[in-house]
Write a protein that holds these residues in place. Structure first.
Motif, mmCIF file in Angstrom:
data_model
loop_
_atom_site.group_PDB
_atom_site.id
_atom_site.type_symbol
_atom_site.label_atom_id
_atom_site.label_comp_id
_atom_site.label_asym_id
_atom_site.label_seq_id
_atom_site.Cartn_x
_atom_site.Cartn_y
_atom_site.Cartn_z
ATOM 1 N N SER A 231 0.791 -1.241 0.000
ATOM 2 C CA SER A 231 0.000 0.000 0.000
ATOM 3 C C SER A 231 0.822 1.289 0.000
ATOM 4 N N GLU A 265 -1.167 -7.206 8.945
ATOM 5 C CA GLU A 265 0.120 -6.499 8.807
ATOM 6 C C GLU A 265 0.089 -5.169 9.556
ATOM 7 N N LEU A 266 -1.089 -4.527 9.538
ATOM 8 C CA LEU A 266 -1.206 -3.252 10.279
ATOM 9 C C LEU A 266 -0.898 -3.464 11.768
ATOM 10 N N TRP A 268 1.431 -5.216 12.989
ATOM 11 C CA TRP A 268 2.875 -5.177 13.264
ATOM 12 C C TRP A 268 3.278 -3.827 13.859
ATOM 13 N N ARG A 269 2.597 -2.783 13.397
ATOM 14 C CA ARG A 269 2.889 -1.437 13.925
ATOM 15 C C ARG A 269 2.534 -1.376 15.408
ATOM 16 N N MET A 335 11.867 1.344 0.836
ATOM 17 C CA MET A 335 12.313 0.086 0.243
ATOM 18 C C MET A 335 11.245 -0.965 0.482
ATOM 19 N N MET A 341 14.238 -6.985 4.235
ATOM 20 C CA MET A 341 14.687 -8.153 5.003
ATOM 21 C C MET A 341 15.974 -8.724 4.407
ATOM 22 N N ALA A 344 18.908 -6.233 4.967
ATOM 23 C CA ALA A 344 19.307 -6.191 6.380
ATOM 24 C C ALA A 344 20.057 -7.473 6.738
ATOM 25 N N LEU A 366 15.127 6.501 5.389
ATOM 26 C CA LEU A 366 13.719 6.130 5.147
ATOM 27 C C LEU A 366 12.775 7.309 5.402
ATOM 28 N N ALA A 369 10.916 6.170 8.540
ATOM 29 C CA ALA A 369 11.756 5.750 9.677
ATOM 30 C C ALA A 369 10.982 5.898 10.988
ATOM 31 N N SER A 373 9.162 0.547 14.803
ATOM 32 C CA SER A 373 9.130 -0.427 13.700
ATOM 33 C C SER A 373 10.531 -0.720 13.180
ATOM 34 N N VAL A 381 15.502 -9.413 12.288
ATOM 35 C CA VAL A 381 16.402 -9.992 11.286
ATOM 36 C C VAL A 381 17.694 -10.468 11.950
HETATM 37 C C1 LIG Z 1 15.027 -4.010 8.532
HETATM 38 C C2 LIG Z 1 13.639 -3.424 8.443
HETATM 39 C C3 LIG Z 1 13.401 -2.122 8.860
HETATM 40 C C4 LIG Z 1 12.111 -1.573 8.814
HETATM 41 N N1 LIG Z 1 11.920 -0.283 9.229
HETATM 42 C C5 LIG Z 1 10.670 0.239 9.206
HETATM 43 C C6 LIG Z 1 10.433 1.573 9.629
HETATM 44 O O1 LIG Z 1 11.338 2.293 10.063
HETATM 45 N N2 LIG Z 1 9.160 2.071 9.545
HETATM 46 C C7 LIG Z 1 8.114 1.302 9.092
HETATM 47 O O2 LIG Z 1 6.970 1.802 9.029
HETATM 48 N N3 LIG Z 1 8.306 0.026 8.718
HETATM 49 C C8 LIG Z 1 9.546 -0.533 8.749
HETATM 50 N N4 LIG Z 1 9.736 -1.816 8.329
HETATM 51 C C9 LIG Z 1 8.545 -2.659 8.037
HETATM 52 C C10 LIG Z 1 8.084 -2.708 6.573
HETATM 53 O O3 LIG Z 1 9.162 -2.951 5.724
HETATM 54 C C11 LIG Z 1 7.386 -1.422 6.130
HETATM 55 O O4 LIG Z 1 6.389 -1.054 7.063
HETATM 56 C C12 LIG Z 1 6.705 -1.630 4.769
HETATM 57 O O5 LIG Z 1 7.648 -2.018 3.806
HETATM 58 C C13 LIG Z 1 6.053 -0.328 4.341
HETATM 59 O O6 LIG Z 1 5.516 -0.448 3.058
HETATM 60 P P1 LIG Z 1 3.950 -0.483 2.832
HETATM 61 O O7 LIG Z 1 3.322 0.687 3.521
HETATM 62 O O8 LIG Z 1 3.720 -0.617 1.379
HETATM 63 O O9 LIG Z 1 3.547 -1.808 3.590
HETATM 64 P P2 LIG Z 1 2.212 -2.692 3.488
HETATM 65 O O10 LIG Z 1 2.642 -4.074 3.150
HETATM 66 O O11 LIG Z 1 1.214 -2.071 2.620
HETATM 67 O O12 LIG Z 1 1.707 -2.732 4.998
HETATM 68 C C14 LIG Z 1 0.788 -1.763 5.524
HETATM 69 C C15 LIG Z 1 1.347 -1.149 6.781
HETATM 70 O O13 LIG Z 1 1.509 -2.143 7.801
HETATM 71 C C16 LIG Z 1 2.622 -1.811 8.621
HETATM 72 N N5 LIG Z 1 3.611 -2.885 8.532
HETATM 73 C C17 LIG Z 1 3.709 -3.855 7.589
HETATM 74 N N6 LIG Z 1 4.739 -4.682 7.874
HETATM 75 C C18 LIG Z 1 5.318 -4.203 8.996
HETATM 76 C C19 LIG Z 1 6.422 -4.615 9.795
HETATM 77 N N7 LIG Z 1 7.144 -5.703 9.500
HETATM 78 N N8 LIG Z 1 6.746 -3.873 10.877
HETATM 79 C C20 LIG Z 1 6.035 -2.775 11.215
HETATM 80 N N9 LIG Z 1 4.963 -2.351 10.502
HETATM 81 C C21 LIG Z 1 4.616 -3.055 9.411
HETATM 82 C C22 LIG Z 1 3.223 -0.537 8.062
HETATM 83 O O14 LIG Z 1 2.714 0.553 8.794
HETATM 84 C C23 LIG Z 1 2.723 -0.528 6.617
HETATM 85 O O15 LIG Z 1 2.637 0.760 6.058
HETATM 86 C C24 LIG Z 1 11.035 -2.371 8.348
HETATM 87 C C25 LIG Z 1 11.279 -3.680 7.917
HETATM 88 C C26 LIG Z 1 12.570 -4.197 7.964
HETATM 89 C C27 LIG Z 1 12.792 -5.628 7.510
#
Ligand SMILES: Cc1cc2nc3c(=O)[nH]c(=O)nc-3n(C[C@H](O)[C@H](O)[C@H](O)COP(=O)(O)OP(=O)(O)OC[C@H]3O[C@@H](n4cnc5c(N)ncnc54)[C@H](O)[C@@H]3O)c2cc1C
Length: 459
Positions: A231, A265-266, A268-269, A335, A341, A344, A366, A369, A373, A381
């Motif tokens: 998203s 996935e939400l 996880w936050r 990214m 993953m 890292a 990021l 950042a 999270s 990792v």
């Molecule tokens: C090494 C590493 C560092 C990361 N650092 C951050 C960071 O600083 N800030 C950050 O928001 N996410 C971080 N992430 C988690 C994740 O990569 C991103 O939230 C995600 O890529 C954001 O893209 P999206 O909004 O399209 O995710 P989507 O797949 O669309 O997920 C929707 C939302 O769910 C939440 N979410 C999903 N996966 C995770 C997760 N593993 N951990 C926490 N929240 C998650 C996020 O708020 C995300 O926007 C990190 C992951 C890794 C492996």
């Protein structure tokens, strides 16, 4: 005349579903304020990409407030002192704010409560930390049971509409956003960020609508970096331009597996907040003992890591999937999760560099950042966290690249390899590399080195 009400904004830069605004508007004229406090978070003061995004996000909020004939007051300095000063200038006695859980904000909230009537509200997470607990009443440490318990209590959300705001008789003075120098100038490295991101609640929700159209494929597509399968809500969520409840609510109309996984996935936050509430210095200190000193190559013990760290940061490791991700990060401030993953894991296990070096680089680069999270995912990792991948499970970047079909993604970010076929591009032979660097270390050699470092650190 009713006393003005201060709304203290931090990572909650929205009018919709923002309880602090709603409560303040019910109580009197509203003075929204953002205080740029560069000292309070110490090493976790906003990095370069976040500062760029913050500028855009504050501008968007100013536009939204202008629709209500309201303003955003900008101040710089110690947040508690500035808020007390503003209260004195305006005669306000009450400050309304959403709760934040970073250790420095918890401390500031405590200090402000001693001086003013601070009213705190939930709303930046689906559930406030502590809302679900284990059978023995403790906060969860492991994600899966936390997620299940949270899903069992979430019963939909009532999304609060934008309140109508009345203005104070006179507005207090405000600094100007342009003078905060949040945008890079010499050099202006933000071109890629400008191409990728627009800030603010309405553009975020428009972007979300395009994602809703494809959410039924999210369960599979979110792992494929070559397509736009996630998203990209992360910076919008981080800065609070949208609440997670707004996304959950929109998504709850869908029953596909993709929509179900998106909702989890939400969580996880939320989980990451629960972890930093229990372990406030989690993004700085390994949770598990035995790694901190032993396993990483340590410059204090004569290991030379600077060149390799730089190669990783700049996307020159010779591993196409890692380099594509690191270049995507540098260019766009974001990214893909699967690639985060892989990149890292490569830093930690292939290069045996301390996860905190990676955490710091991500923190600076990021746009999403996030103290919790970022720390939680890096420790996941590295195998040092409360709920972690085991250190000995070493990701193989080349097979990950094939498995998740990253050819088009690599072509986009590593144009030196664009001429190679889908099959060749994941692991080009020496004579196919041209200007692209050789592998910084072979996979087998790196794997054996990591496993033996792990055994030594454990002994
Ligand atoms: C090494 C590493 C560092 C990361 N650092 C951050 C960071 O600083 N800030 C950050 O928001 N996410 C971080 N992430 C988690 C994740 O990569 C991103 O939230 C995600 O890529 C954001 O893209 P999206 O909004 O399209 O995710 P989507 O797949 O669309 O997920 C929707 C939302 O769910 C939440 N979410 C999903 N996966 C995770 C997760 N593993 N951990 C926490 N929240 C998650 C996020 O708020 C995300 O926007 C990190 C992951 C890794 C492996």
């Amino acid at each position: 005349m009713t006393k003005p009400q201060i709304v203290w904004l931090r990572r909650d830069l929205r009018l919709t579903d923002q309880r602090a605004f709603v409560a303040a508007a019910e109580a009197g004229p509203v003075i929204p304020v953002y205080v740029l406090d560069d000292e309070v978070a110490k090493n976790h003061a906003y990095g370069g990409a976040s500062r760029w995004y913050l500028h855009q996000s504050l501008e968007a909020l100013e536009r939204d407030l202008a629709r209500h004939h309201s303003k955003l007051i900008l101040r710089r300095g110690d947040a508690v002192e500035e808020l007390c000063r503003l209260a004195e200038e305006t005669g306000a006695e009450t400050v309304h704010a959403l709760r934040h859980y970073e250790p420095w904000w918890r401390k500031a909230q405590g200090a402000l409560k001693d001086q003013l009537d601070l009213k705190l509200y939930d709303g930046n997470y689906l559930l406030p930390p502590g809302a679900v607990t284990t059978g023995s009443g403790d906060p969860y440490k492991i994600f899966t049971p936390f997620m299940k318990a949270s899903l069992a209590v979430i019963d939909g959300f009532d999304i609060l509409p934008e309140p109508s705001l009345s203005a104070p008789e006179t507005w207090p003075s405000s600094e100007s956003l342009a003078e905060w120098n949040l945008l890079p100038t010499k050099p202006d490295w933000a071109g890629g960020l400008r191409e990728e991101w627009q800030a603010g609640t309405s553009v975020a929700m428009e972007r979300f609508e395009t994602f809703v159209d494809v959410v039924s494929n999210y369960d599979e597509d979110r792992n494929l970096p070559s397509i736009d399968g996630s998203s990209k809500m992360s910076p919008h969520l981080h800065f609070g331009e949208v609440s997670p409840a707004m996304l959950w609510d929109r998504m709850s109309r869908y029953t596909s597996e993709g929509a179900r996984i998106y909702r989890s996935e939400l969580l996880w936050r939320d989980y990451a907040q629960t972890v930093i509430c229990q372990f406030p210095d989690y993004p700085v200190n390994s949770y598990r003992d035995g790694y901190d000193d032993g396993i990483w190559r340590n410059p204090n013990r004569g290991h030379v890591i600077a060149e390799e760290l730089k190669a990783w940061q700049q996307g020159r490791t010779g591993y196409p999937i890692v380099d594509a991700g690191m270049r995507q990060l540098w260019h766009t401030g974001w990214m893909h999760n699967r690639v985060r993953m892989i990149a890292a894991s490569f830093l930690i296990k292939h290069l045996l560099i301390d996860w905190r070096e990676g955490e710091r680089w991500f923190w600076d680069t990021l746009v999403d950042a996030d103290y919790a999270s970022n720390g939680v995912n890096w420790q996941w990792v590295s195998g040092t966290g409360v709920d972690s991948n085991m250190f000995v499970r070493i990701m193989a970047p080349l097979s990950q690249s094939k498995k998740f079909d990253a050819a088009a993604f690599i072509r986009e970010w590593v144009p030196e390899l664009a001429h190679l076929s889908d099959n060749e591009i994941h692991d080009p032979a020496g004579d196919q590399r041209g200007d692209y660097p050789a592998k910084i270390i072979g996979h087998k050699e790196a794997r054996e080195r990591a496993l033996s470092a792990y055994r030594e650190a454990k002994d």
